[in-house]
Design a protein around this motif. Structure first.
Motif, PDB file in Angstrom:
ATOM      1  N   ASP A 157       4.059  10.226  -2.100  1.00 28.74           N
ATOM      2  CA  ASP A 157       5.537  10.362  -2.094  1.00 28.74           C
ATOM      3  C   ASP A 157       6.199   9.139  -2.395  1.00 28.74           C
ATOM      4  O   ASP A 157       7.227   9.074  -3.303  1.00 28.74           O
ATOM      5  N   ALA A 158       5.739   8.004  -1.919  1.00 24.63           N
ATOM      6  CA  ALA A 158       6.119   6.734  -2.324  1.00 24.63           C
ATOM      7  C   ALA A 158       6.277   6.293  -3.919  1.00 24.63           C
ATOM      8  O   ALA A 158       7.268   6.238  -4.647  1.00 24.63           O
ATOM      9  N   GLU A 209      -2.695  11.173   5.962  1.00 21.09           N
ATOM     10  CA  GLU A 209      -1.257  11.116   6.030  1.00 21.09           C
ATOM     11  C   GLU A 209      -0.937  10.118   5.078  1.00 21.09           C
ATOM     12  O   GLU A 209       0.069   9.940   4.633  1.00 21.09           O
ATOM     13  N   ARG A 210      -1.688   8.773   5.217  1.00 19.11           N
ATOM     14  CA  ARG A 210      -1.226   7.650   4.290  1.00 19.11           C
ATOM     15  C   ARG A 210      -1.254   7.947   2.852  1.00 19.11           C
ATOM     16  O   ARG A 210      -0.631   7.421   2.203  1.00 19.11           O
ATOM     17  N   TYR A 211      -2.569   8.873   2.481  1.00 23.68           N
ATOM     18  CA  TYR A 211      -2.560   9.177   1.106  1.00 23.68           C
ATOM     19  C   TYR A 211      -1.307   9.972   0.746  1.00 23.68           C
ATOM     20  O   TYR A 211      -0.611   9.766  -0.443  1.00 23.68           O
ATOM     21  N   ALA A 262       9.304   6.503  -6.425  1.00 28.19           N
ATOM     22  CA  ALA A 262       9.743   5.448  -7.192  1.00 28.19           C
ATOM     23  C   ALA A 262       9.943   5.508  -8.638  1.00 28.19           C
ATOM     24  O   ALA A 262      10.792   5.483  -9.529  1.00 28.19           O
ATOM     25  N   PHE A 263       9.031   6.567  -9.225  1.00 27.94           N
ATOM     26  CA  PHE A 263       8.943   7.105 -10.543  1.00 27.94           C
ATOM     27  C   PHE A 263      10.228   7.999 -10.737  1.00 27.94           C
ATOM     28  O   PHE A 263      10.801   7.726 -11.904  1.00 27.94           O
ATOM     29  N   PHE A 264      10.674   8.890  -9.731  1.00 29.58           N
ATOM     30  CA  PHE A 264      11.724   9.528 -10.052  1.00 29.58           C
ATOM     31  C   PHE A 264      12.985   8.474 -10.061  1.00 29.58           C
ATOM     32  O   PHE A 264      14.135   8.559 -10.963  1.00 29.58           O
ATOM     33  N   GLY A 278       6.965  -0.234  -3.603  1.00 28.22           N
ATOM     34  CA  GLY A 278       6.364  -1.191  -2.532  1.00 28.22           C
ATOM     35  C   GLY A 278       4.824  -1.206  -2.166  1.00 28.22           C
ATOM     36  O   GLY A 278       4.619  -1.271  -0.911  1.00 28.22           O
ATOM     37  N   ILE A 279       4.108  -0.894  -2.960  1.00 34.11           N
ATOM     38  CA  ILE A 279       2.885  -0.535  -2.918  1.00 34.11           C
ATOM     39  C   ILE A 279       1.931  -1.595  -3.722  1.00 34.11           C
ATOM     40  O   ILE A 279       2.497  -2.306  -4.651  1.00 34.11           O
TER      41      ILE A 279
END
Length: 193
Positions: free
Chosen positions: A13-14, A6-8, A18-20, A41-42
């Motif tokens: 997704d984040a 789930e974290r992966y 962000a890329f989009f 935010g990673i």
């Protein structure tokens, strides 16, 4: 799905989000890993746990975009139903407008490699659909060309629409694509004798 998976998925997704978002702000060639991690935010190591570099992220974004389009395609089984065609093409239009990566590719020469990859995959899809829906080899070949023509005309219309910065309402573009399909392609796909 366990907590690690789930974290992966959440981090991935984040990164995509962000890329989009960055694609709306700057040219693709100017996006850096630092830009992505700041926007997502990673931490840097999280990015590198998922992708080797920006080209690897771009490749993954291409694959995700193609997968999303295939998911839409597989739900489409026209039976000369204008409303169903319109809703399918409206879904494609809305997806294109919401996916700045695809919109960016439709507007630039960089899209050539993506569309080559996508068309190869579409060809496999068309071949499978043709094989299961027709019996005669000559009909299968003809059918596959009509489907390829439908795909090409859809890409052409979406290219023009994105180049004009989505000025025409998505509903109007969906109507145009439906008309092209219903009057120009669907009549030739009826293989029942």
């Amino acid at each position: 799905m366990n907590e690690s998976d789930e974290r992966y998925s959440t981090a991935e997704d984040a990164i995509f989000d962000a890329f989009f978002l960055l694609l709306k702000e700057k040219d693709l060639e100017k996006i850096t890993v630092s830009d992505v991690i700041k926007k997502a935010g990673i931490v840097r190591s999280t990015f590198y746990n998922h992708y080797e570099n920006i080209p690897a992220l771009m490749n993954s974004a291409e694959d995700k975009t193609i997968k999303d389009i295939f998911t839409l395609m597989e739900s489409f089984h026209p039976k000369n139903d204008k409303d169903m065609c319109r809703s399918y093409f409206l879904a494609i239009c809305n997806y294109t407008r919401k996916n700045p990566f695809l919109a960016n590719l439709l507007q630039t020469p960089r899209g050539d490699a993506f569309f080559e990859k996508a068309i190869t995959m579409f060809h496999r899809y068309v071949t499978e659909v043709t094989y299961t829906s027709t019996g005669e080899v000559a009909v299968q070949v003809e059918f596959s060309y009509f489907i390829a023509g439908a795909i090409g005309s859809t890409i052409g219309v979406l290219h023009k629409w994105t180049a004009e910065d989505f000025q025409t309402p998505a509903e109007k573009i969906a109507d145009i694509l439906s008309q092209i399909f219903l009057t120009g392609v669907l009549p030739y796909l009826n293989t029942e004798k």
